[in-house]
Design a protein around this motif. Structure first.
Motif, PDB file in Angstrom:
ATOM      1  N   THR A  68       0.933  -1.248   0.004  1.00 17.53           N
ATOM      2  CA  THR A  68      -0.033  -0.039  -0.020  1.00 17.53           C
ATOM      3  C   THR A  68       0.716   1.177   0.187  1.00 17.53           C
ATOM      4  O   THR A  68       1.905   1.182   0.716  1.00 17.53           O
ATOM      5  N   ASP A  69       0.490   2.257  -0.548  1.00 18.32           N
ATOM      6  CA  ASP A  69       1.119   3.546  -0.661  1.00 18.32           C
ATOM      7  C   ASP A  69       1.030   4.169   0.798  1.00 18.32           C
ATOM      8  O   ASP A  69      -0.118   4.575   1.118  1.00 18.32           O
ATOM      9  N   LEU A  70       1.904   4.130   1.423  1.00 21.53           N
ATOM     10  CA  LEU A  70       1.822   4.440   2.900  1.00 21.53           C
ATOM     11  C   LEU A  70       1.706   5.970   3.019  1.00 21.53           C
ATOM     12  O   LEU A  70       1.103   6.410   3.966  1.00 21.53           O
ATOM     13  N   THR A  71       2.028   6.787   2.143  1.00 26.84           N
ATOM     14  CA  THR A  71       1.925   8.441   2.182  1.00 26.84           C
ATOM     15  C   THR A  71       0.177   8.483   2.145  1.00 26.84           C
ATOM     16  O   THR A  71      -0.138   9.446   2.447  1.00 26.84           O
ATOM     17  N   ARG A  72      -0.677   7.588   1.682  1.00 26.27           N
ATOM     18  CA  ARG A  72      -1.834   7.947   1.495  1.00 26.27           C
ATOM     19  C   ARG A  72      -2.796   7.202   2.432  1.00 26.27           C
ATOM     20  O   ARG A  72      -4.195   7.089   2.594  1.00 26.27           O
TER      21      ARG A  72
ATOM     22  N   GLY B 224       8.219   2.983  -3.277  1.00 27.81           N
ATOM     23  CA  GLY B 224       9.267   4.078  -2.668  1.00 27.81           C
ATOM     24  C   GLY B 224       8.832   5.338  -2.272  1.00 27.81           C
ATOM     25  O   GLY B 224       9.617   6.354  -2.086  1.00 27.81           O
ATOM     26  N   ALA B 225       7.364   5.211  -1.735  1.00 35.99           N
ATOM     27  CA  ALA B 225       6.766   6.277  -1.227  1.00 35.99           C
ATOM     28  C   ALA B 225       7.064   6.666   0.136  1.00 35.99           C
ATOM     29  O   ALA B 225       6.593   5.850   0.941  1.00 35.99           O
ATOM     30  N   VAL B 226       7.497   7.532   0.506  1.00 38.11           N
ATOM     31  CA  VAL B 226       7.793   8.115   1.980  1.00 38.11           C
ATOM     32  C   VAL B 226       7.605   9.443   2.219  1.00 38.11           C
ATOM     33  O   VAL B 226       8.039  10.399   1.273  1.00 38.11           O
TER      34      VAL B 226
END
Length: 257
Positions: free
Chosen positions: A157-161, A194-196
């Motif tokens: 999952t895109d953790l930034t969302r 790679g989303a952080v």
């Protein structure tokens, strides 16, 4: 190139251990090893290409190792001939195709897996193709063969969302499940896509990880946002040579992260 004060090794507690000379370590990012047709996201290398890339490393006096081993060596003042090898998502072909080649070339690696999708497939890639993921037994087998097991979150999952509850589960619960599965500490995390951002990084640190891998984290670069280089099918010897030579010129991280 990172200045000595910018490059931070890790202590046994996961806290910064002080400055370490040299640029940030060279960490390669792989995914699947197998059939490349079709491969719309360019996440697959053939076994033949991976073998050639590992030979290229060894011919230059370099050796692929897990991120845990790489950071430990650098914290001790060494590691100049080591390259981190990481494999994201936990594809089943890691055990059948990648692991024998790693053994053949005396290399180690870190495998980032998804304990919420054991034995499933890469449902997060809408364009396919469907690729099977390792089961619990497959992950235990890789660990028994000396591969470092890290978390890639629960479900990719895109953790930034993600909201705070989902973020805590993706970071913390995934670590607990993997430690129960392998019977060993899980030190590393890998951000899906790679989303952080600062909130996600703080949650991963709070979950107890000693380090985390990103792709190009920019100003967040540090022990919990290590940059990596994508290595793919097109990376022949000449392209690898250029990537290795240009690595010291990568953007400096920000101090105090």
């Amino acid at each position: 190139m990172a200045s000595p004060a910018d490059t931070v090794p890790l202590t046994g507690t996961g806290e910064p251990a002080g400055p370490l000379p040299g640029p940030f370590p060279w960490v390669a990012m792989y995914h699947s090893v197998g059939d490349r047709s079709p491969d719309p996201y360019r996440v697959t290398v053939t076994p033949e290409r991976l073998a050639a890339q590992l030979r290229w490393l060894r011919r230059r006096g370099l050796r692929g190792v897990s991120v845990r081993e790489l950071l430990a060596a650098r914290a001790a003042g060494g590691g100049q001939g080591l390259v981190g090898l990481t494999f994201d998502d936990g594809y089943a072909d890691f055990v059948t195709a990648a692991l024998p080649l790693l053994h053949r070339h005396a290399c180690g690696a870190t495998l980032f897996v998804l304990p919420g999708r054991l034995g499933g497939h890469n449902a997060w890639d809408p364009r396919g193709p469907r690729k099977p993921l390792l089961s619990a037994d497959g992950i235990r087998h890789a660990a028994a063969e000396g591969v470092e097991i890290g978390s890639h979150g629960l479900t990719h999952t895109d953790l930034t969302r993600a909201d705070d509850a989902a973020l805590a589960a993706e970071a913390g619960t995934s670590r607990t499940l993997l430690e129960e599965l392998t019977g060993a500490p899980v030190d590393g995390f890998c951000y899906p896509y790679g989303a952080v951002d600062a909130r996600v990084l703080a949650a991963v640190r709070e979950a107890g990880y000693r380090y985390a891998c990103a792709v190009a984290p920019g100003p967040l670069t540090g022990p919990h946002a290590l940059p990596r280089l994508h290595i793919g099918q097109r990376d022949t010897a000449w392209r690898l040579h250029l990537k290795h030579r240009l690595h010291p010129l990568r953007r400096r991280p920000v101090k105090g992260v």
